[in-house]
Design a protein around this motif. Structure first.
Motif, PDB file in Angstrom:
ATOM      1  N   ARG A 325       1.064  -1.204   0.100  1.00 62.78           N
ATOM      2  CA  ARG A 325      -0.171   0.213  -0.208  1.00 62.78           C
ATOM      3  C   ARG A 325       1.089   0.678  -0.265  1.00 62.78           C
ATOM      4  O   ARG A 325       0.489   2.225   0.750  1.00 62.78           O
ATOM      5  CB  ARG A 325      -0.902  -0.169   1.517  1.00 62.78           C
ATOM      6  N   VAL A 326       1.832   1.320  -0.894  1.00 58.40           N
ATOM      7  CA  VAL A 326       2.860   2.697  -1.060  1.00 58.40           C
ATOM      8  C   VAL A 326       1.656   3.279  -2.201  1.00 58.40           C
ATOM      9  O   VAL A 326       1.391   3.201  -3.280  1.00 58.40           O
ATOM     10  CB  VAL A 326       4.096   1.923  -1.846  1.00 58.40           C
ATOM     11  N   THR A 327       1.778   5.049  -1.206  1.00 59.00           N
ATOM     12  CA  THR A 327       1.359   6.226  -2.227  1.00 59.00           C
ATOM     13  C   THR A 327       2.320   7.109  -2.358  1.00 59.00           C
ATOM     14  O   THR A 327       2.953   7.260  -1.006  1.00 59.00           O
ATOM     15  CB  THR A 327       0.269   6.532  -1.560  1.00 59.00           C
ATOM     16  N   LEU A 328       3.229   7.234  -3.460  1.00 51.74           N
ATOM     17  CA  LEU A 328       4.065   8.458  -3.473  1.00 51.74           C
ATOM     18  C   LEU A 328       3.849   9.124  -4.922  1.00 51.74           C
ATOM     19  O   LEU A 328       3.048   8.406  -5.749  1.00 51.74           O
ATOM     20  CB  LEU A 328       5.613   8.244  -3.629  1.00 51.74           C
ATOM     21  N   SER A 329       3.911  10.480  -5.177  1.00 48.67           N
ATOM     22  CA  SER A 329       4.050  11.182  -6.583  1.00 48.67           C
ATOM     23  C   SER A 329       5.843  11.606  -6.812  1.00 48.67           C
ATOM     24  O   SER A 329       6.169  11.883  -5.522  1.00 48.67           O
ATOM     25  CB  SER A 329       3.177  11.833  -6.582  1.00 48.67           C
ATOM     26  N   ILE A 330       6.153  12.202  -8.099  1.00 48.23           N
ATOM     27  CA  ILE A 330       7.415  12.453  -8.625  1.00 48.23           C
ATOM     28  C   ILE A 330       7.063  13.680  -9.562  1.00 48.23           C
ATOM     29  O   ILE A 330       5.553  12.981 -10.473  1.00 48.23           O
ATOM     30  CB  ILE A 330       7.920  11.318  -9.190  1.00 48.23           C
ATOM     31  N   PRO A 331       7.266  14.659  -9.496  1.00 50.51           N
ATOM     32  CA  PRO A 331       6.851  15.254 -10.210  1.00 50.51           C
ATOM     33  C   PRO A 331       7.300  15.458 -11.561  1.00 50.51           C
ATOM     34  O   PRO A 331       9.074  15.019 -11.440  1.00 50.51           O
ATOM     35  CB  PRO A 331       6.776  17.626  -9.845  1.00 50.51           C
ATOM     36  N   LYS A 332       7.569  15.880 -12.214  1.00 54.73           N
ATOM     37  CA  LYS A 332       8.180  16.103 -13.844  1.00 54.73           C
ATOM     38  C   LYS A 332       9.386  16.352 -14.481  1.00 54.73           C
ATOM     39  O   LYS A 332       9.779  17.939 -13.357  1.00 54.73           O
ATOM     40  CB  LYS A 332       7.284  16.683 -14.547  1.00 54.73           C
ATOM     41  N   GLY A 333      10.688  15.726 -14.283  1.00 57.69           N
ATOM     42  CA  GLY A 333      11.714  16.494 -14.678  1.00 57.69           C
ATOM     43  C   GLY A 333      12.408  16.530 -13.217  1.00 57.69           C
ATOM     44  O   GLY A 333      14.228  17.304 -13.153  1.00 57.69           O
ATOM     45  N   LYS A 334      12.096  16.204 -12.041  1.00 60.27           N
ATOM     46  CA  LYS A 334      12.341  16.042 -10.309  1.00 60.27           C
ATOM     47  C   LYS A 334      13.064  14.593 -10.284  1.00 60.27           C
ATOM     48  O   LYS A 334      13.111  13.820 -11.010  1.00 60.27           O
ATOM     49  CB  LYS A 334      11.724  16.789  -9.808  1.00 60.27           C
ATOM     50  N   THR A 335      14.026  14.516  -9.305  1.00 63.54           N
ATOM     51  CA  THR A 335      13.874  13.443  -8.699  1.00 63.54           C
ATOM     52  C   THR A 335      13.911  12.478  -7.375  1.00 63.54           C
ATOM     53  O   THR A 335      13.751  13.653  -6.807  1.00 63.54           O
ATOM     54  CB  THR A 335      15.945  13.570  -8.813  1.00 63.54           C
ATOM     55  N   LEU A 336      13.196  11.329  -7.308  1.00 60.01           N
ATOM     56  CA  LEU A 336      12.919  10.972  -5.902  1.00 60.01           C
ATOM     57  C   LEU A 336      13.563   9.644  -5.893  1.00 60.01           C
ATOM     58  O   LEU A 336      13.909   8.581  -6.549  1.00 60.01           O
ATOM     59  CB  LEU A 336      11.263  10.238  -5.520  1.00 60.01           C
ATOM     60  N   GLY A 337      14.152   9.688  -4.581  1.00 61.57           N
ATOM     61  CA  GLY A 337      15.074   9.098  -4.110  1.00 61.57           C
ATOM     62  C   GLY A 337      14.332   7.831  -2.763  1.00 61.57           C
ATOM     63  O   GLY A 337      14.313   7.942  -2.340  1.00 61.57           O
ATOM     64  N   ILE A 338      14.727   7.050  -3.267  1.00 59.87           N
ATOM     65  CA  ILE A 338      14.238   5.936  -2.351  1.00 59.87           C
ATOM     66  C   ILE A 338      15.361   4.958  -1.766  1.00 59.87           C
ATOM     67  O   ILE A 338      15.909   4.232  -2.466  1.00 59.87           O
ATOM     68  CB  ILE A 338      13.562   4.292  -3.330  1.00 59.87           C
ATOM     69  N   VAL A 339      15.356   4.930  -0.511  1.00 61.11           N
ATOM     70  CA  VAL A 339      17.032   4.834  -0.042  1.00 61.11           C
ATOM     71  C   VAL A 339      15.952   3.372   0.897  1.00 61.11           C
ATOM     72  O   VAL A 339      15.162   3.319   1.841  1.00 61.11           O
ATOM     73  CB  VAL A 339      16.984   4.835   1.350  1.00 61.11           C
ATOM     74  N   GLY A 340      16.705   2.476   1.566  1.00 64.32           N
ATOM     75  CA  GLY A 340      16.179   1.457   3.086  1.00 64.32           C
ATOM     76  C   GLY A 340      17.545   0.255   2.905  1.00 64.32           C
ATOM     77  O   GLY A 340      17.942   0.642   2.015  1.00 64.32           O
ATOM     78  N   GLU A 341      16.920  -0.516   3.847  1.00 62.51           N
ATOM     79  CA  GLU A 341      17.515  -1.984   4.012  1.00 62.51           C
ATOM     80  C   GLU A 341      17.028  -2.626   2.979  1.00 62.51           C
ATOM     81  O   GLU A 341      16.184  -2.619   2.027  1.00 62.51           O
ATOM     82  CB  GLU A 341      17.200  -2.615   5.272  1.00 62.51           C
ATOM     83  N   SER A 342      18.394  -3.829   2.308  1.00 61.78           N
ATOM     84  CA  SER A 342      18.090  -4.794   1.831  1.00 61.78           C
ATOM     85  C   SER A 342      17.190  -5.679   1.789  1.00 61.78           C
ATOM     86  O   SER A 342      16.662  -5.985   2.855  1.00 61.78           O
ATOM     87  CB  SER A 342      19.185  -5.915   1.500  1.00 61.78           C
ATOM     88  N   GLY A 343      15.471  -5.968   1.109  1.00 59.68           N
ATOM     89  CA  GLY A 343      14.609  -6.914   1.318  1.00 59.68           C
ATOM     90  C   GLY A 343      13.916  -5.324   1.275  1.00 59.68           C
ATOM     91  O   GLY A 343      12.298  -6.354   2.443  1.00 59.68           O
ATOM     92  N   SER A 344      14.428  -4.303   1.280  1.00 56.02           N
ATOM     93  CA  SER A 344      13.044  -3.657   1.842  1.00 56.02           C
ATOM     94  C   SER A 344      11.968  -2.808   1.182  1.00 56.02           C
ATOM     95  O   SER A 344      10.809  -2.566   1.354  1.00 56.02           O
ATOM     96  CB  SER A 344      13.409  -2.127   2.429  1.00 56.02           C
ATOM     97  N   GLY A 345      12.037  -3.810  -0.427  1.00 58.42           N
ATOM     98  CA  GLY A 345      10.730  -3.507  -1.180  1.00 58.42           C
ATOM     99  C   GLY A 345      11.807  -2.368  -2.417  1.00 58.42           C
ATOM    100  O   GLY A 345      10.613  -1.897  -3.561  1.00 58.42           O
ATOM    101  N   LYS A 346      12.501  -1.882  -2.591  1.00 58.52           N
ATOM    102  CA  LYS A 346      13.169  -0.498  -3.225  1.00 58.52           C
ATOM    103  C   LYS A 346      12.747  -1.565  -4.716  1.00 58.52           C
ATOM    104  O   LYS A 346      11.954  -0.504  -5.385  1.00 58.52           O
ATOM    105  CB  LYS A 346      14.337  -0.180  -3.114  1.00 58.52           C
ATOM    106  N   THR A 347      13.708  -2.073  -4.994  1.00 60.05           N
ATOM    107  CA  THR A 347      13.787  -2.601  -6.257  1.00 60.05           C
ATOM    108  C   THR A 347      12.364  -3.366  -6.941  1.00 60.05           C
ATOM    109  O   THR A 347      11.922  -2.737  -7.544  1.00 60.05           O
ATOM    110  CB  THR A 347      14.564  -4.371  -6.287  1.00 60.05           C
ATOM    111  N   THR A 348      11.435  -3.969  -5.966  1.00 66.66           N
ATOM    112  CA  THR A 348      10.374  -3.845  -6.217  1.00 66.66           C
ATOM    113  C   THR A 348       9.619  -2.789  -6.629  1.00 66.66           C
ATOM    114  O   THR A 348       9.118  -3.658  -7.651  1.00 66.66           O
ATOM    115  CB  THR A 348       9.950  -4.869  -5.605  1.00 66.66           C
ATOM    116  N   LEU A 349       9.405  -2.258  -5.977  1.00 64.47           N
ATOM    117  CA  LEU A 349       8.513  -0.641  -6.342  1.00 64.47           C
ATOM    118  C   LEU A 349       8.501  -0.443  -7.594  1.00 64.47           C
ATOM    119  O   LEU A 349       8.049  -0.112  -8.048  1.00 64.47           O
ATOM    120  CB  LEU A 349       8.648  -0.074  -5.185  1.00 64.47           C
ATOM    121  N   GLY A 350       9.795  -0.324  -8.610  1.00 61.75           N
ATOM    122  CA  GLY A 350      10.755   0.218  -8.681  1.00 61.75           C
ATOM    123  C   GLY A 350      10.533  -0.373 -10.653  1.00 61.75           C
ATOM    124  O   GLY A 350       9.746   0.098 -11.561  1.00 61.75           O
ATOM    125  N   ARG A 351      10.097  -1.616 -10.081  1.00 66.79           N
ATOM    126  CA  ARG A 351      10.397  -2.595 -10.987  1.00 66.79           C
ATOM    127  C   ARG A 351       8.307  -2.512 -11.530  1.00 66.79           C
ATOM    128  O   ARG A 351       7.654  -2.537 -12.469  1.00 66.79           O
ATOM    129  CB  ARG A 351      10.345  -4.069 -11.017  1.00 66.79           C
TER     130      ARG A 351
END
Length: 560
Positions: A325-351
């Protein structure tokens, strides 16, 4: 144990394009019970030095042309194959740079960690499995009891690296060759591994050759530092003295290129800046701001609403909520950084955002269109505009394709360019943008270093002229000098092309440097969200504070 002495080592590669002097007459010593950091750019000869020590280089094209490596009174370069087999994995262990290509996909992780004990007949099979489980727990694989039958592909990149470290440490070697051992790890596990390596060194008197592009990590763990540049040692000293008063311009460059919490460069200094002018002093620079204002529509240009990705474990019938249940937004032309421990879901969210992983529930809105509902055939229009730079450069490049073919393929699929010459010109331009040369076009992925392969992946992602790029640990395999170049490149491309990034990384200093906002993930959920400066300097949750506290704080600011 006696000191390990490397004297006059020369390792050359005889290629189609001539002789490459990868290691050219280097000298250094690894004192008994100490940690020596080996630092340098990608392709400087660090890994070749380690492989030469263990006689692991392919012959041909590699050939040791001269020198000696003295270990326990014997020259390893002249040792027999039988002798080397008794040493490898027992007296001398190595943590390899790329865990996915070094782990056996047909064996469970715990079997592979126990294997060195069984090969060298050190313990019984039951005892080996018991010790393997204990070592995996020590390096941070805390759920191994629930994953006894897990294979490498079922582990995240960071967890695979931890398994590789456990395999190297389990025999308690006299000499440990650590080739980028913490590259794929988040900061909390990195701190744990560094502590474990120090503890091992103290307990049994092991010597460690610690290869890394992260100067902060090297400053934290090493007693001495050896700096290599184009196959030669340009400077070596105690850690404190080398970082306090570097003398060679290349060493000064490596120190200045590294993003820090205190630094406020929008464009990072690079090695070329220092090498072209020995009196160069880094200056604060500002990129020309883009005149395009952010409209109300652009604020929610890419929006994720209640996104969930769940996996069913066939063996246990359990549900793993990788993204919940992740909710977030990224404005056009900007960068959102995702950080967290290995296995926290960062890569799965991106994919999941790119529809490379099936979505359990939720929405992914891109320019007000929910692409989570699109069928596979309807996604082709989005594939061109939404790209990804994968975490593992070796696994994501086809070993049978040359670099020219690799970069041409996306253009052919998406019909970019009017003819072959036009596409080839663009390929050459992309290679030059990421710091490679047209002479590399005919080479295959295995002929490049880890950092060079990652640059190729960046070029491939840019080949379709995308609007949105998921950067999944895209600079983690790079040394700091190349990392600075690529971060500058990504920043400049963003300004010039109005690109939008989702930047996933375990390196909080890098994320602070490039991101406008940061989302901290934990167990598949957003733990904290806000402006990059606020998250890094004033974290609001104990988990975020723990991540900040795990970053190496050793001062490495040299006198220029």
């Amino acid at each position: 144990m006696n000191d390990v002495k490397v004297h006059g080592l020369k390792t050359f590669f005889h290629t189609r394009e001539g002789v490459v002097k990868a290691v050219n007459d280097i000298n250094f010593t690894i004192p008994s019970g100490e940690v020596v950091g080996l630092v340098g750019e990608s392709g400087s000869g660090k890994s070749v030095t380690c492989h030469s020590l263990l006689q692991l280089l392919p012959t041909p094209p590699a050939k040791v042309e001269g020198g000696e490596i003295i270990f326990q009174g014997e020259d390893l370069l002249r040792a027999s194959d039988q002798k080397m087999r008794t040493l490898r994995g027992k007296s001398i262990s190595m943590i390899f740079q790329d865990p996915m290509s070094c782990l056996n996909p047909y064996m469970t992780v715990i079997e592979q960690v126990a294997e060195p004990l069984l090969i060298h007949g050190m313990v019984s099979q039951d005892k080996a499995k018991e010790e393997a489980m204990d070592m995996l727990l020590r390096v941070g694989v805390d759920k191994i009891k629930d994953r006894m039958n897990a294979y490498p592909h079922e582990f995240s990149g960071g967890m695979r690296q931890r398994a590789m470290i456990a395999m190297a440490l389990i025999t308690k070697p006299d000499l440990l060759l650590a080739d980028e051992p913490t590259t794929a790890l988040d900061v909390t596990v990195q701190a744990k591994i560094l502590k474990l390596l120090k503890q091992l060194c103290a307990e049994i008197g092991s010597s460690i050759l610690f290869v890394s592009h992260d100067l902060g990590v090297v400053a934290e763990i090493a007693d001495r530092v050896v700096v290599m540049y184009r196959g030669k040692v340009v400077e070596q000293n105690t850690t404190q003295e080398l970082f306090r008063s570097p003398t060679h311009p290349y060493v000064k460059a490596l120190i200045a290129c590294r993003p820090t919490f205190e630094g406020n460069f929008e464009i990072l200094p690079t090695v070329e800046d220092f090498m072209e002018s020995q009196s160069y002093i880094p200056q604060k620079k500002k990129l020309k701001e883009q005149s395009n204002p952010i409209t109300e529509k652009d604020k929610n240009w890419l929006k994720v609403e209640e996104l969930s990705v769940h996996f069913q474990q066939a063996n246990h019938g359990k549900t793993v909520k990788a993204v919940d249940r992740v909710t977030l937004s990224i404005p056009k032309g900007k960068t959102l950084g995702i950080v967290g421990e290995s296995g926290s879901g960062k890569t799965t969210l991106g994919r999941a955002i790119l529809r490379l992983t099936p979505i359990t529930s939720g929405k992914v809105r891109w320019q007000d269109q929910d692409i989570a509902l699109d069928k596979e055939n309807g996604l082709m229009n989005f594939r061109k505009k939404m790209q990804i730079i994968f975490q593992d450069p070796y696994a994501s490049l086809n070993p049978r394709l040359t670099i020219e073919q690799t970069l041409l393929e996306p253009m052919l699929v998406h019909k970019i360019g009017g003819n072959h010459k036009e596409r080839l010109d663009r390929v050459v331009s992309l290679l030059e943008e990421v710091g490679l040369e047209s002479s590399h076009l005919r080479r295959y992925p295995h002929e490049f270093s880890g950092g060079q392969r990652q640059r190729i992946c960046v070029a491939r992602a840019l080949s379709t002229e995308p609007e949105f790029i998921v950067c999944d640990e895209c600079v983690s395999a790079m040394d700091v000098s190349v990392q600075a170049q690529v971060l500058n490149l990504l920043h400049q491309l963003q300004k010039a092309r109005n690109l939008t990034y989702l930047f996933i990384s375990h390196d909080l200093c890098v994320v602070k440097h490039i991101a406008d906002e940061i989302a901290v993930m934990r167990a598949g959920q957003i733990e904290e969200f806000g402006k990059a400066e606020n998250i890094c300097l004033n974290p609001q949750t104990s988990y975020t504070q723990e991540l900040m506290d795990s970053i190496p704080r050793t001062s490495i600011t040299g006198t220029f």
